[in-house]
Scaffold this motif. Structure first.
Motif, PDB file in Angstrom:
ATOM      1  N   LEU A 166      13.974   4.280  20.307  1.00 57.79           N
ATOM      2  CA  LEU A 166      13.077   3.134  20.395  1.00 57.79           C
ATOM      3  C   LEU A 166      11.913   3.315  19.432  1.00 57.79           C
ATOM      4  N   ILE A 167      11.407   4.550  19.394  1.00 61.27           N
ATOM      5  CA  ILE A 167      10.329   4.855  18.454  1.00 61.27           C
ATOM      6  C   ILE A 167      10.881   5.869  17.470  1.00 61.27           C
ATOM      7  N   GLU A 168      10.754   5.540  16.189  1.00 61.18           N
ATOM      8  CA  GLU A 168      11.217   6.494  15.191  1.00 61.18           C
ATOM      9  C   GLU A 168      10.142   6.694  14.161  1.00 61.18           C
ATOM     10  N   ILE A 169       9.665   7.921  14.048  1.00 59.48           N
ATOM     11  CA  ILE A 169       8.628   8.225  13.069  1.00 59.48           C
ATOM     12  C   ILE A 169       9.237   9.172  12.054  1.00 59.48           C
ATOM     13  N   ASP A 170       9.125   8.799  10.779  1.00 60.41           N
ATOM     14  CA  ASP A 170       9.753   9.607   9.744  1.00 60.41           C
ATOM     15  C   ASP A 170       8.722  10.052   8.725  1.00 60.41           C
ATOM     16  N   ARG A 171       8.475  11.340   8.642  1.00 56.78           N
ATOM     17  CA  ARG A 171       7.579  11.945   7.651  1.00 56.78           C
ATOM     18  C   ARG A 171       6.247  11.212   7.532  1.00 56.78           C
ATOM     19  N   LEU A 172       5.598  11.055   8.673  1.00 57.64           N
ATOM     20  CA  LEU A 172       4.334  10.336   8.701  1.00 57.64           C
ATOM     21  C   LEU A 172       3.217  11.203   8.140  1.00 57.64           C
ATOM     22  N   CYS A 173       2.395  10.599   7.266  1.00 56.26           N
ATOM     23  CA  CYS A 173       1.185  11.271   6.771  1.00 56.26           C
ATOM     24  C   CYS A 173       0.007  10.335   6.980  1.00 56.26           C
TER      25      CYS A 173
ATOM     26  N   ILE B 248      -1.560  10.262  15.608  1.00 55.42           N
ATOM     27  CA  ILE B 248      -0.219   9.656  15.544  1.00 55.42           C
ATOM     28  C   ILE B 248      -0.182   8.393  16.401  1.00 55.42           C
ATOM     29  N   LEU B 249      -0.743   8.474  17.603  1.00 53.79           N
ATOM     30  CA  LEU B 249      -0.765   7.289  18.470  1.00 53.79           C
ATOM     31  C   LEU B 249      -1.536   6.154  17.808  1.00 53.79           C
ATOM     32  N   ARG B 250      -2.669   6.505  17.238  1.00 51.43           N
ATOM     33  CA  ARG B 250      -3.464   5.466  16.599  1.00 51.43           C
ATOM     34  C   ARG B 250      -2.767   4.874  15.393  1.00 51.43           C
ATOM     35  N   ALA B 251      -2.027   5.698  14.688  1.00 53.50           N
ATOM     36  CA  ALA B 251      -1.292   5.174  13.536  1.00 53.50           C
ATOM     37  C   ALA B 251      -0.232   4.183  14.002  1.00 53.50           C
ATOM     38  N   ILE B 252       0.417   4.476  15.115  1.00 54.36           N
ATOM     39  CA  ILE B 252       1.409   3.547  15.646  1.00 54.36           C
ATOM     40  C   ILE B 252       0.755   2.212  15.966  1.00 54.36           C
ATOM     41  N   CYS B 253      -0.450   2.273  16.535  1.00 52.27           N
ATOM     42  CA  CYS B 253      -1.133   1.038  16.937  1.00 52.27           C
ATOM     43  C   CYS B 253      -1.789   0.306  15.795  1.00 52.27           C
ATOM     44  N   GLY B 254      -1.830   0.916  14.638  1.00 48.48           N
ATOM     45  CA  GLY B 254      -2.528   0.266  13.544  1.00 48.48           C
ATOM     46  C   GLY B 254      -4.013   0.554  13.542  1.00 48.48           C
ATOM     47  N   LEU B 255      -4.458   1.495  14.365  1.00 55.43           N
ATOM     48  CA  LEU B 255      -5.873   1.833  14.397  1.00 55.43           C
ATOM     49  C   LEU B 255      -6.200   2.952  13.426  1.00 55.43           C
ATOM     50  N   ALA B 256      -5.198   3.561  12.837  1.00 56.30           N
ATOM     51  CA  ALA B 256      -5.414   4.582  11.811  1.00 56.30           C
ATOM     52  C   ALA B 256      -4.500   4.237  10.642  1.00 56.30           C
ATOM     53  N   PRO B 257      -4.940   4.469   9.421  1.00 59.90           N
ATOM     54  CA  PRO B 257      -4.131   4.061   8.259  1.00 59.90           C
ATOM     55  C   PRO B 257      -2.941   4.986   8.051  1.00 59.90           C
ATOM     56  N   VAL B 258      -1.829   4.402   7.655  1.00 54.68           N
ATOM     57  CA  VAL B 258      -0.642   5.210   7.361  1.00 54.68           C
ATOM     58  C   VAL B 258      -0.607   5.457   5.867  1.00 54.68           C
ATOM     59  N   THR B 259      -0.716   6.720   5.474  1.00 55.18           N
ATOM     60  CA  THR B 259      -0.747   7.020   4.039  1.00 55.18           C
ATOM     61  C   THR B 259       0.659   7.004   3.457  1.00 55.18           C
ATOM     62  N   SER B 260       1.587   7.612   4.186  1.00 52.86           N
ATOM     63  CA  SER B 260       2.977   7.541   3.744  1.00 52.86           C
ATOM     64  C   SER B 260       3.870   7.802   4.944  1.00 52.86           C
ATOM     65  N   GLY B 261       5.156   7.515   4.784  1.00 48.59           N
ATOM     66  CA  GLY B 261       6.067   7.693   5.900  1.00 48.59           C
ATOM     67  C   GLY B 261       6.284   6.371   6.608  1.00 48.59           C
TER      68      GLY B 261
ATOM     69  N   ILE C  33       7.151   4.149  10.381  1.00 42.35           N
ATOM     70  CA  ILE C  33       7.188   4.083  11.847  1.00 42.35           C
ATOM     71  C   ILE C  33       8.070   2.891  12.195  1.00 42.35           C
ATOM     72  N   LEU C  34       9.131   3.143  12.951  1.00 44.14           N
ATOM     73  CA  LEU C  34      10.014   2.050  13.364  1.00 44.14           C
ATOM     74  C   LEU C  34       9.971   1.916  14.871  1.00 44.14           C
ATOM     75  N   ILE C  35       9.799   0.678  15.317  1.00 43.28           N
ATOM     76  CA  ILE C  35       9.859   0.417  16.768  1.00 43.28           C
ATOM     77  C   ILE C  35      11.082  -0.455  16.976  1.00 43.28           C
ATOM     78  N   GLY C  36      12.030   0.055  17.742  1.00 45.64           N
ATOM     79  CA  GLY C  36      13.252  -0.707  17.970  1.00 45.64           C
ATOM     80  C   GLY C  36      13.998  -0.975  16.684  1.00 45.64           C
ATOM     81  N   GLY C  37      13.890  -0.025  15.749  1.00 47.13           N
ATOM     82  CA  GLY C  37      14.619  -0.187  14.488  1.00 47.13           C
ATOM     83  C   GLY C  37      13.924  -1.067  13.463  1.00 47.13           C
ATOM     84  N   GLU C  38      12.808  -1.710  13.856  1.00 45.61           N
ATOM     85  CA  GLU C  38      12.145  -2.591  12.886  1.00 45.61           C
ATOM     86  C   GLU C  38      10.864  -1.956  12.385  1.00 45.61           C
ATOM     87  N   ALA C  39      10.581  -2.192  11.100  1.00 42.73           N
ATOM     88  CA  ALA C  39       9.322  -1.700  10.543  1.00 42.73           C
ATOM     89  C   ALA C  39       8.174  -2.524  11.108  1.00 42.73           C
ATOM     90  N   LEU C  40       6.993  -1.925  11.135  1.00 46.76           N
ATOM     91  CA  LEU C  40       5.853  -2.632  11.724  1.00 46.76           C
ATOM     92  C   LEU C  40       5.099  -3.417  10.661  1.00 46.76           C
TER      93      LEU C  40
END
Lengths: 280, 301, 253
Positions: C5-12, C51-64, C66-73
């Motif tokens: 359901l949640i897939e995080i790949d090489r998050l920075c 990491i939690l904040r990055a999922i919510c959009g409260l922290a910037p994703v530099t690279s990598g 995050i997929l929720i249910g297979g879809e990009a955010l």
């Protein structure tokens, strides 16, 4: 030899919502040993510690039959005499060094301030003493730390500086109010060991106030358990697992354990008789 | 009465209205303990009462001249505060002058803080270039000395109370913007703002419903403290002849025209001066009291 | 195998603080299956909350990714996201607006999404978290820490999300209240089939609540363990062992 004896301590607050009794008739005594006071929020443990140092201001009122420290009744001393005692003979270490260290002064300035003003040491003597104090808390690079500001130090380092600062005047009694609660788990163990060694070496009395029953059990000689302003149980630390009062047992059992069962954690029965306002 | 008390103190209110009024009541009780703040409140309430009941309180019309009764000292028959150089009753002028003072205060109080609050919260919330632009505009207005701006406006638009109020309001809003922006920057980082953003709230909803309520206490306190300053500036403008024009009984104007008689007939300008002093003091005391009541105590643990 | 359901790949995630770049999260990958409880453990500065904040959009994703249910955010997370993912924050004193009644706090998510029947839903929400209905119009300062955290949980569940992110939900609470709160979370998770992604510094809490746990240090993933491996102390890295010893060490008996 009794260092501190508290007899029937009451702390009340007058608010517009009425009178709040935060500490109700607490009595205990302490020799040159380590006493832990454990309780949850609202138990009155912090206020007990602060009343010993007479740090409670209106709208709080402190009332007790006596608070005797080394033969003197602290309640009868003037504010001036209390000031001479505070820091010198009774010291206090608080929870978060971020809030208890002055953020705009360098560590060296804060450490030497007391020495220069109270003991009238010269700058170089004060600095030497301060560096020795930092070494006593196992800070490896004391000269660098002397020049640093509090925000440049990690939590564990800051707390060690706090302990160093409080122990410079060689007090007889140290009151530590949740000294490791703001620290990471691995750092907590280090800081506690340092505190333990220092207290033993100098033969000080220690009052260790915490919400963590297991930590206090491991670290202190005797434990007082407080709930809603009263002491519900007093026992030796080694007997902690055989505690009999339902509140203490409840506290021991409600923490999750690694490898423990997955089912609901046992909570406290807040409707029980001992939990009511009027009970003892 | 007892039932009303119970309703106000109910720890479990049954509606938003009861909750809000109940909190207001507790805040009132807290303020009541502060004697100085209550003194300030009494003075301000007296000012408002005086303004509303002016025709009832004054014995004479504020502009009625009686040249046979010029410059009578206080406690003379029929004129308990004396008369001025045109024979006008000073007490009546003070009473009617309170209306002018109150009008000036009210007009400034509804314009300056509102503008300042909006500018400050928007600048603080959005940050970036919005913040830069709005703050530079604020700086420009902050740089204007009030009296000089008033002079300039008067030169362009002509003297009068309305122009004086306009000038004061124009220079009074920047400090509110600064205060609101500072509060917004602090509030913006809180978890409750993060939580509501996570619910999908729009910026407008967040600013209006979440940020402004947190900025209000600082702004309200600032308003009461500023009112003292506003009164003094209006008096100063009146003194310079740039605000109210004769024969209006504006207090500053009364001081100005009474200047000539300062040594012999001191009451002509001293009494309006005392009135200004008392009202300014009243607002200051009230502001201090409000600070004790409104500031984070009720919002913190 | 159920799709993650949640897939995080090489998050920075990088922040700029005092003109220096702070690498808060470095190359972290994890995946959480539906209805699973996944834990993130580490000390301060480990990047777990980031990491939690990055999922919510409260922290910037530099690279990598995050997929929720297979879809990009989407960059701006938007309403659809908030109906799917919600978060419970650490400090109950700071996560509820101090000037809003509980009623307003709970009905706001419904108002934002234009959902009707807030009266009934608010009352039901209070009952679900075990708070008496008389608390509805209280202010946060009239509630204890544990009660506020229940309100925070109720608020997070108002929009009926699938995923609940928990950022140290009990570390600011007393031990007995923590036990009650964890029990509540477990029950609600079971009842509603929620997926938990939980952050804590307390290994025992994570062990109690989660099926798998990822240990983090200085922004990097150190080791991932299943609950069984953790209980049997079958960790392979030194840091994992230090953390384990520091936690188990504090327990008596």
């Amino acid at each position: 030899m009794t260092l501190l004896a508290v007899d029937d301590l009451h702390v009340t607050f007058d608010t517009e919502a009425g009178r709040v009794e935060a500490v109700r008739g607490v009595s205990f005594s302490l020799g040159r040993e380590r006493l832990g006071i454990v309780g949850e929020s609202g138990s009155g443990k912090t206020l007990t510690g602060r009343s010993i140092l007479r740090l409670i201001r209106p709208p709080g009122h402190v009332r007790a039959k006596s608070i005797t420290f080394d033969g003197t009744d602290l309640l009868r001393l003037s504010e001036r005499e209390m000031r001479a005692l505070r820091g010198q003979r009774i010291a206090m270490v608080m929870q978060d060094p971020k809030y208890s260290l002055n953020p705009v002064l360098r560590i060296g300035a804060q450490l030497t301030e007391g020495l220069r003003q109270r003991d009238r040491l010269s700058a170089s003597d004060a600095t030497t003493k301060a560096i020795a104090a930092l070494e006593a808390v196992q800070i490896r690079d004391p000269a660098r730390v002397m020049e640093a500001y509090p925000h440049e130090l990690s939590g564990g380092m800051g707390q060690r500086v706090m302990i160093a600062m409080m122990l410079i005047p060689n007090p007889d009694l140290l009151i530590a109010d949740e000294p490791t609660s703001a620290l990471d788990v691995t750092v907590q163990a280090e800081v506690l060991t340092i505190l333990d060694d220092l207290v033993r070496e100098r033969g000080m009395g220690l009052i260790f106030i915490s919400h963590d029953l297991r930590l206090v059990g491991r670290f202190c000689d005797r434990v007082l358990v407080m709930y809603k302003g009263r002491i519900v149980e007093e026992l030796a630390a080694k007997d902690l697992m055989q505690a009999r009062h339902p509140y203490t047992r409840g506290l021991l059992n409600c923490l999750p354990r690694i490898g423990g069962a997955r089912g609901p954690l046992p909570g406290l029965d807040r409707t029980a008789d001992w939990a009511q306002e009027g009970a003892l | 009465m007892v039932a009303m008390n119970a309703w106000l103190r109910d720890p479990n209110p049954a509606s938003r209205l009861q909750a809000r009024v109940g909190q207001g009541y507790l805040a009132w009780l807290r303020m009541r303990r502060n004697t100085l703040a209550m003194t300030g409140l009494v003075i301000v309430v007296a000012l408002v009462g005086m303004a509303i009941c002016a025709p009832l309180l004054a014995g004479y019309s504020p502009t009625a001249q009686d040249l046979s009764a010029r410059l009578l000292p206080p406690f003379s028959a029929g004129h308990w505060l004396g008369t001025d150089d045109f024979g006008r009753d000073i007490w009546s002028r003070i009473v009617f002058g309170s209306r002018i003072t109150l009008t000036i205060i009210a007009l400034v109080a509804v314009t300056a803080p509102v503008i300042g609050l909006m500018v400050g919260t928007v600048a603080g919330y959005f940050g970036g270039w919005v913040d830069q632009v709005l703050m530079r505009v604020t700086d420009i207005f902050l740089a204007f000395p009030r009296l000089i701006l008033a002079l300039a406006l008067v030169a362009v638009l002509g003297p009068g109370i309305n122009n004086a109020v306009f000038a004061i309001a124009l220079t009074a809003w920047p400090p509110y913007a600064r205060v609101a922006r500072a509060e917004t920057l602090t509030v913006r980082a809180s978890d409750y703002i993060a939580a509501v953003r996570l619910q999908g709230a729009s910026a407008l909803r967040i600013i209006w419903g979440h940020i402004i309520p947190m900025c209000l206490p600082s702004v309200i306190i600032r308003v009461t403290l500023d009112m003292a300053g506003v009164i003094l500036i209006a008096a100063g403008l009146g003194f310079l002849g740039l605000g109210a024009q004769p024969p209006l009984p504006e207090w500053g104007l009364m001081i100005s025209s009474g200047r000539r008689y300062l040594f012999e007939q001191w009451w002509v300008c001293t009494i309006p001066g005392l009135a200004i002093f008392i009202v300014s003091l009243g607002f200051n005391l009230l502001g201090d009291g409000l600070r004790d009541v409104l500031d984070p105590r009720s919002a913190s643990r | 195998m159920t799709a993650a359901l949640i897939e995080i790949d090489r998050l920075c995630v990088d922040f700029i603080a005092n003109r220096r770049t702070v690498h808060a999260v470095r190359d972290v990958s994890l995946s959480v299956a539906a209805r699973e409880s996944y834990g993130l453990v580490g000390e301060s500065g480990s990047g777990k909350s980031t990491i939690l904040r990055a999922i919510c959009g409260l922290a910037p994703v530099t690279s990598g990714t995050i997929l929720i249910g297979g879809e990009a955010l989407p960059v701006r997370r938007g309403r659809a996201f908030s109906a799917r993912v919600q978060m419970v924050f650490q400090d109950p004193y700071a996560s509820i607006h101090p000037r809003h009644t509980i009623d307003r706090t709970l009905s706001e998510p419904l108002a934002i999404h234009g959902l009707k029947g807030s009266d009934a839903r608010v009352t039901q929400a209070l009952a679900d978290v075990g708070l008496p209905p008389s608390f509805r119009f209280r202010y946060p300062h009239q509630l204890s820490g544990g009660q506020r955290q229940r309100v925070a949980i109720a608020r997070a569940l108002m929009l009926e999300p699938e995923i609940l992110l928990l950022d140290e939900p009990t570390s600011a609470l007393d031990a007995s209240v923590q036990a009650e709160t964890l029990n509540l979370l477990s029950r609600l998770g079971e009842e509603r089939g929620l997926t938990f992604l939980m952050v804590s510094h307390d290994l025992a809490v994570i062990d109690h609540m989660c099926d798998r746990v990822l240990l983090m240090q200085n922004g990097m993933a150190v080791e991932e363990l299943t609950r069984e491996a953790l209980a049997e102390a079958r960790m392979t890295t030194d840091y994992a062992r230090t953390l384990f010893d520091a936690s188990a060490d504090r327990m008596l008996g």
